[in-house]
Design a protein around this motif. Structure first.
Motif, PDB file in Angstrom:
ATOM      1  N   ASN A 118       0.474  17.514   4.686  1.00  0.00           N
ATOM      2  CA  ASN A 118       1.824  17.941   4.311  1.00  0.00           C
ATOM      3  C   ASN A 118       2.385  17.201   3.096  1.00  0.00           C
ATOM      4  N   LYS A 119       1.581  16.320   2.521  1.00  0.00           N
ATOM      5  CA  LYS A 119       1.960  15.559   1.323  1.00  0.00           C
ATOM      6  C   LYS A 119       3.149  14.620   1.549  1.00  0.00           C
ATOM      7  N   ILE A 120       3.370  14.196   2.774  1.00  0.00           N
ATOM      8  CA  ILE A 120       4.389  13.179   3.025  1.00  0.00           C
ATOM      9  C   ILE A 120       3.920  11.863   2.398  1.00  0.00           C
ATOM     10  N   GLU A 121       4.787  11.268   1.589  1.00  0.00           N
ATOM     11  CA  GLU A 121       4.461  10.015   0.917  1.00  0.00           C
ATOM     12  C   GLU A 121       4.976   8.833   1.723  1.00  0.00           C
ATOM     13  N   LEU A 122       4.160   7.786   1.803  1.00  0.00           N
ATOM     14  CA  LEU A 122       4.499   6.581   2.563  1.00  0.00           C
ATOM     15  C   LEU A 122       4.326   5.351   1.682  1.00  0.00           C
ATOM     16  N   ALA A 123       5.226   4.389   1.837  1.00  0.00           N
ATOM     17  CA  ALA A 123       5.100   3.082   1.161  1.00  0.00           C
ATOM     18  C   ALA A 123       5.161   2.022   2.246  1.00  0.00           C
ATOM     19  N   PHE A 124       4.098   1.244   2.392  1.00  0.00           N
ATOM     20  CA  PHE A 124       3.996   0.266   3.478  1.00  0.00           C
ATOM     21  C   PHE A 124       4.459  -1.119   3.014  1.00  0.00           C
ATOM     22  N   TYR A 125       5.293  -1.751   3.849  1.00  0.00           N
ATOM     23  CA  TYR A 125       5.848  -3.078   3.557  1.00  0.00           C
ATOM     24  C   TYR A 125       5.564  -4.021   4.726  1.00  0.00           C
ATOM     25  N   ASN A 126       5.023  -5.184   4.390  1.00  0.00           N
ATOM     26  CA  ASN A 126       4.732  -6.224   5.375  1.00  0.00           C
ATOM     27  C   ASN A 126       5.824  -7.292   5.306  1.00  0.00           C
ATOM     28  N   ASP A 127       6.646  -7.358   6.340  1.00  0.00           N
ATOM     29  CA  ASP A 127       7.754  -8.319   6.401  1.00  0.00           C
ATOM     30  C   ASP A 127       7.613  -9.183   7.654  1.00  0.00           C
ATOM     31  N   THR A 128       6.377  -9.602   7.933  1.00  0.00           N
ATOM     32  CA  THR A 128       6.088 -10.306   9.179  1.00  0.00           C
ATOM     33  C   THR A 128       6.848 -11.623   9.310  1.00  0.00           C
ATOM     34  N   CYS A 129       7.248 -12.228   8.186  1.00  0.00           N
ATOM     35  CA  CYS A 129       7.983 -13.490   8.263  1.00  0.00           C
ATOM     36  C   CYS A 129       9.450 -13.301   8.609  1.00  0.00           C
ATOM     37  N   ALA A 130       9.868 -12.068   8.853  1.00  0.00           N
ATOM     38  CA  ALA A 130      11.202 -11.815   9.401  1.00  0.00           C
ATOM     39  C   ALA A 130      11.137 -12.114  10.895  1.00  0.00           C
TER      40      ALA A 130
ATOM     41  N   LEU B  38      -4.687  -0.266   6.191  1.00  0.00           N
ATOM     42  CA  LEU B  38      -5.760   0.148   5.290  1.00  0.00           C
ATOM     43  C   LEU B  38      -6.861   0.882   6.048  1.00  0.00           C
ATOM     44  N   SER B  39      -7.135   0.449   7.263  1.00  0.00           N
ATOM     45  CA  SER B  39      -8.173   1.096   8.061  1.00  0.00           C
ATOM     46  C   SER B  39      -7.813   2.539   8.404  1.00  0.00           C
ATOM     47  N   LEU B  40      -6.531   2.772   8.702  1.00  0.00           N
ATOM     48  CA  LEU B  40      -6.099   4.094   9.152  1.00  0.00           C
ATOM     49  C   LEU B  40      -5.689   5.021   8.005  1.00  0.00           C
ATOM     50  N   PHE B  41      -5.114   4.450   6.954  1.00  0.00           N
ATOM     51  CA  PHE B  41      -4.514   5.288   5.920  1.00  0.00           C
ATOM     52  C   PHE B  41      -5.226   5.221   4.573  1.00  0.00           C
ATOM     53  N   GLU B  42      -6.172   4.310   4.379  1.00  0.00           N
ATOM     54  CA  GLU B  42      -6.833   4.177   3.092  1.00  0.00           C
ATOM     55  C   GLU B  42      -7.586   5.452   2.755  1.00  0.00           C
ATOM     56  N   LYS B  43      -7.390   5.919   1.516  1.00  0.00           N
ATOM     57  CA  LYS B  43      -8.056   7.123   1.007  1.00  0.00           C
ATOM     58  C   LYS B  43      -7.781   8.331   1.904  1.00  0.00           C
ATOM     59  N   ASN B  44      -6.604   8.247   2.576  1.00  0.00           N
ATOM     60  CA  ASN B  44      -6.113   9.389   3.358  1.00  0.00           C
ATOM     61  C   ASN B  44      -7.082   9.852   4.436  1.00  0.00           C
TER      62      ASN B  44
ATOM     63  N   TYR C  73       0.834  -1.202   0.000  1.00  0.00           N
ATOM     64  CA  TYR C  73       0.000   0.000   0.000  1.00  0.00           C
ATOM     65  C   TYR C  73       0.868   1.251   0.000  1.00  0.00           C
ATOM     66  N   ASP C  74       0.387   2.279  -0.713  1.00  0.00           N
ATOM     67  CA  ASP C  74       1.008   3.603  -0.706  1.00  0.00           C
ATOM     68  C   ASP C  74      -0.011   4.607  -0.186  1.00  0.00           C
ATOM     69  N   ALA C  75       0.483   5.603   0.535  1.00  0.00           N
ATOM     70  CA  ALA C  75      -0.411   6.624   1.084  1.00  0.00           C
ATOM     71  C   ALA C  75       0.283   7.982   1.030  1.00  0.00           C
ATOM     72  N   VAL C  76      -0.536   9.025   1.034  1.00  0.00           N
ATOM     73  CA  VAL C  76      -0.039  10.400   1.109  1.00  0.00           C
ATOM     74  C   VAL C  76      -0.779  11.103   2.237  1.00  0.00           C
ATOM     75  N   ILE C  77      -0.040  11.729   3.137  1.00  0.00           N
ATOM     76  CA  ILE C  77      -0.664  12.491   4.220  1.00  0.00           C
ATOM     77  C   ILE C  77      -1.182  13.802   3.636  1.00  0.00           C
ATOM     78  N   PRO C  78      -2.502  14.059   3.653  1.00  0.00           N
ATOM     79  CA  PRO C  78      -3.074  15.238   2.976  1.00  0.00           C
ATOM     80  C   PRO C  78      -2.494  16.560   3.473  1.00  0.00           C
TER      81      PRO C  78
ATOM     82  N   ASN D 236      -1.363 -10.181   8.289  1.00  0.00           N
ATOM     83  CA  ASN D 236      -2.692  -9.814   7.806  1.00  0.00           C
ATOM     84  C   ASN D 236      -3.306  -8.718   8.669  1.00  0.00           C
ATOM     85  N   GLN D 237      -3.091  -8.804   9.983  1.00  0.00           N
ATOM     86  CA  GLN D 237      -3.603  -7.758  10.859  1.00  0.00           C
ATOM     87  C   GLN D 237      -2.923  -6.422  10.587  1.00  0.00           C
ATOM     88  N   PHE D 238      -1.615  -6.481  10.313  1.00  0.00           N
ATOM     89  CA  PHE D 238      -0.890  -5.247   9.991  1.00  0.00           C
ATOM     90  C   PHE D 238      -1.484  -4.593   8.745  1.00  0.00           C
ATOM     91  N   LYS D 239      -1.696  -5.384   7.705  1.00  0.00           N
ATOM     92  CA  LYS D 239      -2.242  -4.831   6.468  1.00  0.00           C
ATOM     93  C   LYS D 239      -3.650  -4.269   6.696  1.00  0.00           C
TER      94      LYS D 239
END
Length: 536
Positions: free
Chosen positions: A380-392, A529-535, A373-378, A522-525
């Motif tokens: 200040n326009k900070i761009e975020l790219a979310f990565y799930n690496d739970t198997c680490a 999405l719940s907090l950042f989806e559609k900003n 998922y990618d998100a932008v904070i409305p 799955n919970q992380f994703k």
């Protein structure tokens, strides 16, 4: 540590022998292995008893899947949940063991007439050429890259094992022309000791680091299980082994002369033909694959015996050939995973140019540096790219994730301890030992491993947030900080550098707050999405 040696062969001589037998499946679980066993044995006419310490409520998704399968004769199926009963083991013709259950000292398994696993059954009956992968780091990514490479090259291939797909689900589709790629944990390998069932055409041992030390009594017993991957190979098979420096000399109690890494040790133990892999150009006398810089990029090259080199390379008198180009997945560790996949493809007679093309399209594996998922904070326009690496689930894997981007990450880590040393992660988080990128921020999930980590973070004066008792609470704090007026300064953000990677790479196990690492991912994703989806 005492090891258990199983009888050679299988309790069933033919598939038809299963009909009418009483089978006890020990451990239904939620990741497909137990479910696949239940369905397989019911479909072949057995009477199946499923026993699991989890409750029906905890196992609800698996129970629903079995109930909805109209192919099954459920009149021959009995559930014993929330408990184990001695009689279910005494009366069974065969017990199907979950690899996460220790056989040593287990009062129930001690009563079994015969013990098999889904892997032992599969390996006994399949005629497929096996490509087997074990190790501490990179197993799942490596098997994914191999499998996708084989499919891309036109093979009818299958993928199973520790990657949560039981090979019993595709046993009837395999034959001598269908390569099967198996990810094997040390526990799964231990359940094959003595059976003479595993003889892979190609065996790979990925990077070795201390793992599961809450299960084993030291690294040497852990490694003893790993060596079972090539125990029954011969000179007609291949073993692909690490050539880079690791902790071997400090981690083993009995270092072997002339061995400076675990790959050296494995090379002395196997009867198979050995290929090495490395992040640096291999020694002149070594065959295998390695990474080498070409301009601003790092690509993969192979040095193979002449009979395995491509006709073009032989005609041009080339000693090395390029087998891996640019990848779509981040991280130097993924370059090694893809490099090993390319080496396997070459052993399967896939042309170098096709290896490069196929692997350039490999997208990685869910739950392993999965960009979802990618998100932008409305504000200040900070761009975020979310990565799930739970198997680490080891500190070294978390450290690799921190260094996987050409950018400083926001790291979310922590979890349950399995008696591992967090020093490799501390060295990375503090900017020591060659680490290039220190995290912008560190957020911690609570757990016994987190408690150990906090002690070292405090000693090194490394700032962190938390620990938090839920992903929702943690991500809520992250979002609150990102919408503050000083967020760009606090997070060191510049629009010219692109999105900030927000990486959930726990470096520890999941138990306590989650059912398993997949539930955790799955919970992380879901929370992101719940907090950042559609900003919102």
């Amino acid at each position: 540590m005492d090891v258990h040696v199983y009888p050679e062969g299988c309790v069933f001589n033919t598939i038809d022998d299963i009909a009418g037998k009483k089978i006890t499946v020990m451990g239904l679980g939620l990741n497909g292995g137990g479910e696949a066993c239940v369905k397989f044995f019911l479909q072949h006419g057995a009477y199946v008893t499923v026993t699991d310490m989890k409750t029906p409520e905890q196992l609800a998704p698996t129970l629903k899947s079995i109930a909805q399968d109209e192919r099954l004769d459920k009149s021959r199926l009995t559930y014993v949940l929330g408990q184990h009963r001695i009689e279910d083991f005494e009366k069974a013709d065969c017990v199907i063991k979950n690899p996460g259950v220790k056989i040593q000292g287990n009062q129930y398994l001690a009563k079994a007439k015969a013990i098999e696993t889904d892997l032992s059954i599969f390996l006994h009956f399949t005629k497929a050429p096996i490509i087997a992968v074990t190790g501490s780091k990179g197993k799942s990514s490596t098997v994914s890259a191999i499998y996708n490479g084989l499919i891309g090259a036109g093979f009818q291939a299958y993928l199973g094992g520790n990657i949560t797909v039981s090979p019993l689900t595709f046993l009837d589709k395999t034959d001598g022309t269908t390569p099967v790629v198996l990810e094997l944990s040390s526990w799964q390998l231990a359940d094959l000791r003595g059976r003479k069932a595993l003889k892979p055409k190609i065996a790979i041992i990925t990077k070795i680091v201390p793992d599961h030390q809450n299960w084993y009594d030291g690294m040497d017993s852990y490694i003893d299980d790993k060596t079972l991957i090539f125990a029954d190979q011969d000179e007609n098979d291949w073993a692909i082994l690490d050539a880079d420096e690791d902790g071997y000399l400090m981690e083993t109690s009995w270092p072997k002369d002339m061995c400076t890494c675990w790959g050296d040790y494995f090379a002395t133990q196997t009867k198979a033909r050995v290929l090495r892999y490395s992040t640096n150009v291999l020694e002149r006398d070594d065959y295998g694959a390695f990474l080498m810089r070409d301009g601003n990029d790092v690509f993969g090259f192979a040095r193979l015996p002449q009979e395995l080199m491509s006709k073009t390379s032989v005609a041009s008198n080339k000693e090395e050939e390029k087998i891996m180009g640019n990848l779509a997945v981040p991280g130097k560790h993924n370059k090694i995973n893809a490099l090993n996949a390319a080496l396997v493809l070459r052993l399967m007679n896939v042309a170098p140019e096709l290896c490069i093309s196929i692997l350039s399209e490999w997208k990685g594996v869910p739950h392993r540096l999965e960009h979802f998922y990618d998100a932008v904070i409305p504000f200040n326009k900070i761009e975020l790219a979310f990565y799930n690496d739970t198997c680490a689930t080891v500190p070294e894997a978390c450290a690799a994730a921190v260094q996987a981007f050409d950018n400083n990450v926001v790291l979310i880590c922590g979890g349950t301890d399995k008696n591992l040393d967090f020093e490799p992660l501390i060295q990375t988080l503090s900017g020591k030992k060659g680490s290039q990128y220190k995290p912008r921020k560190i957020f911690l999930l609570e757990g016994t491993a987190t408690d150990k980590l906090i002690l070292r973070l405090n000693q090194e004066n490394i700032p962190y947030k938390g620990p938090y008792n839920s992903l929702g609470a943690l991500l809520g704090i992250l979002k609150t900080e990102l919408i503050q007026e000083d967020a760009e300064k606090a997070y060191g953000y510049s629009k010219s550098e692109g999105a900030i990677p927000v990486v959930f790479s726990p470096g520890a196990t999941s138990f306590g707050l989650f059912s398993n690492e997949f539930d955790r991912g799955n919970q992380f994703k879901k929370e992101v999405l719940s907090l950042f989806e559609k900003n919102r």
